[in-house]
Scaffold this motif. Structure first.
Motif, PDB file in Angstrom:
ATOM      1  N   ASP A 142      13.441   4.664  -4.743  1.00 48.25           N
ATOM      2  CA  ASP A 142      12.785   4.370  -3.477  1.00 48.25           C
ATOM      3  C   ASP A 142      12.498   5.664  -2.729  1.00 48.25           C
ATOM      4  N   ILE A 143      11.390   5.680  -2.027  1.00 42.65           N
ATOM      5  CA  ILE A 143      10.995   6.878  -1.285  1.00 42.65           C
ATOM      6  C   ILE A 143      11.155   6.572   0.192  1.00 42.65           C
ATOM      7  N   LEU A 144      12.228   7.077   0.777  1.00 38.47           N
ATOM      8  CA  LEU A 144      12.522   6.796   2.184  1.00 38.47           C
ATOM      9  C   LEU A 144      11.634   7.635   3.093  1.00 38.47           C
ATOM     10  N   GLY A 145      11.207   7.037   4.194  1.00 41.76           N
ATOM     11  CA  GLY A 145      10.461   7.766   5.204  1.00 41.76           C
ATOM     12  C   GLY A 145       8.973   7.845   4.973  1.00 41.76           C
ATOM     13  N   VAL A 146       8.474   7.227   3.902  1.00 42.24           N
ATOM     14  CA  VAL A 146       7.031   7.249   3.643  1.00 42.24           C
ATOM     15  C   VAL A 146       6.417   5.953   4.156  1.00 42.24           C
ATOM     16  N   PRO A 147       5.101   5.902   4.319  1.00 47.96           N
ATOM     17  CA  PRO A 147       4.460   4.648   4.738  1.00 47.96           C
ATOM     18  C   PRO A 147       4.829   3.500   3.814  1.00 47.96           C
ATOM     19  N   ASP A 148       4.862   2.311   4.401  1.00 49.71           N
ATOM     20  CA  ASP A 148       5.317   1.131   3.678  1.00 49.71           C
ATOM     21  C   ASP A 148       4.538   0.912   2.380  1.00 49.71           C
ATOM     22  N   ARG A 190       5.933   2.698  -0.732  1.00 44.94           N
ATOM     23  CA  ARG A 190       7.261   2.381  -1.297  1.00 44.94           C
ATOM     24  C   ARG A 190       7.075   1.584  -2.585  1.00 44.94           C
ATOM     25  N   PRO A 191       7.961   1.776  -3.542  1.00 46.58           N
ATOM     26  CA  PRO A 191       7.774   1.124  -4.842  1.00 46.58           C
ATOM     27  C   PRO A 191       8.150  -0.360  -4.853  1.00 46.58           C
ATOM     28  N   TYR A 192       8.863  -0.815  -3.851  1.00 49.26           N
ATOM     29  CA  TYR A 192       9.377  -2.189  -3.827  1.00 49.26           C
ATOM     30  C   TYR A 192      10.113  -2.502  -5.129  1.00 49.26           C
ATOM     31  N   SER A 193      11.106  -1.677  -5.355  1.00 47.45           N
ATOM     32  CA  SER A 193      11.958  -1.778  -6.538  1.00 47.45           C
ATOM     33  C   SER A 193      13.331  -2.279  -6.121  1.00 47.45           C
ATOM     34  N   LEU A 194      14.251  -2.333  -7.080  1.00 48.49           N
ATOM     35  CA  LEU A 194      15.625  -2.713  -6.755  1.00 48.49           C
ATOM     36  C   LEU A 194      16.245  -1.747  -5.754  1.00 48.49           C
TER      37      LEU A 194
END
Length: 403
Positions: free
Chosen positions: A114-120, A123-127
């Motif tokens: 997951d990439i925190l702090g980036v635009p929604d 985000r990869p919407y992964s586990l």
């Protein structure tokens, strides 16, 4: 004619499959735009259709839609939690369909970082996204004082990644505070399985009392403290735990052996000195016990237990002397009553400062006041006896002696 019919069937089947893939694409579009209800309806239709129901990518999209529903629900109630749990279940089902391979294809997408702090939308919407969203919800509930829900969200985060030390420690801490000891144990045991976790001492400090005190399982507690001592031989408190548990298990010889070993390296440990005195007292070595109790107070004059046990044992020695005196024949009693009476009174006198210090440390302890009153009556210290009598009347009422 047969060829024409077959061609029509194939065209129909292709169109149907194409149609279902179009539904999946539409669901993905609505997922990205935030129309989650429509996206979920479409993906459920695709899953129900044989043409797209066996594609792991279809289920992955469903897990992502469920995750986004979870994340956008700011109520953070049990209903919110159910959405997160449903997403986790779909991710797990998808991973199994994809061959349980984290290195490629759909399986790799499921475990994408997951990439925190980036635009929604980036985000990869992964586990890992699901884990982070659940953790954030746990913090929100914790800050609002909603401890039960904070636990549930930390628990979900930890179930996604059992090696996540922050989620597990927070879940264990809250569960222990809530009296949910079975839940606390689960997370503490997860932490003990993380090879490089540097907070294991605190884990043992939480786990051992749960086993010994809350669950009244000294055998399991002893097994755990033995493991703790092996991992942290320099941690002196674990030696104290081990001795206490051996006493609970009535393994007196082993307890004394551990006490003697512990006192070699830590001769001024008041807790171990107290346990040494206790074991000696139980075995009949009264003088040895008294010496240990006294030493514990010499080491720490404010050690309540050392003061109380030393005073109590001196009273016991006085009573034993007087009991022996009263059992003597008359002629022997005449000869020894003065010396034995003086000896008993000396122990009463010597006990007073220990009980006074204990009362200083616990100034509302009426039991100690009562002991001091009785000792002063025996010694005919009328003024001191009356002082404690007045305190006891003030605290317990005029009939305190009848209690």
């Amino acid at each position: 004619m047969k060829k024409l019919i077959l061609s029509m069937i194939l065209v129909g089947a292709t169109s149907l499959a194409f149609g279902q893939k179009k539904v999946v694409r539409s669901a993905e579009k609505n997922f990205k735009s935030g129309d989650l209800a429509t996206a979920m309806s479409e993906i459920e239709a695709a899953i129900a259709n044989p043409e797209t129901s066996s594609d792991p990518a279809t289920y992955l999209l469903k897990a992502k839609i469920q995750l986004k529903m979870f994340g956008t629900d700011s109520t953070n109630t049990m209903e919110t939690l159910a959405k997160g749990e449903a997403s986790l279940a779909t991710f797990n089902e998808t991973f199994e369909m994809a061959g349980s391979n984290k290195e490629e294809g759909v399986g790799k997408e499921i475990y994408e970082g997951d990439i925190l702090g980036v635009p929604d939308n980036l985000r990869p919407y992964s586990l890992e996204t699901l884990k982070n969203v659940s953790y954030d919800k746990a913090l929100e509930r914790y800050n609002e004082g909603e401890m039960d829900m904070a636990y549930e969200f930390f628990n979900l985060s930890s179930e996604i990644d059992k090696t996540d030390t922050l989620s597990n420690y927070n879940a264990a801490f809250i569960a222990n505070d809530l009296g949910r000891f079975e839940d606390a144990k689960k997370h503490l045991n997860y932490l003990l399985e993380v090879p490089d976790y540097n907070g294991k001492i605190n884990v043992y400090y939480m786990l051992i009392p749960i086993l010994s005190t809350e669950e009244k399982n000294p055998e399991a507690a002893y097994e755990t403290v033995t493991r703790a001592r092996a991992e942290f031989p320099e941690e002196k408190t674990f030696a104290e735990f081990e001795i206490q548990l051996l006493l609970q298990l009535n393994k007196m010889d082993e307890a004394m052996a551990q006490i003697q070993e512990a006192l070699k390296t830590d001769p001024n440990n008041t807790s171990i000195l107290l346990r040494s005195g206790y074991l000696k007292e139980k075995s009949g070595d009264i003088d040895g016990a008294l010496a240990d109790y006294k030493k514990s107070v010499e080491v720490d004059p404010n050690f309540y237990e050392g003061n109380y046990y030393a005073g109590a044992l001196m009273l016991e020695k006085s009573r034993s002397i007087l009991a022996e005196l009263n059992s003597l024949p008359d002629d022997e009693w005449e000869k020894r009553s003065k010396s034995m009476g003086e000896e008993a009174n000396q122990y009463y006198t010597d006990a007073i400062p220990y009980f006074e210090k204990a009362l200083e440390l616990r100034p509302d302890d009426t039991d100690i006041m009562s002991i001091l009153y009785q000792v002063h009556v025996i010694l005919k210290n009328d003024a001191e006896a009356e002082k404690y009598n007045k305190k006891l009347i003030e605290l317990l009422g005029p009939n305190w002696m009848d209690r």
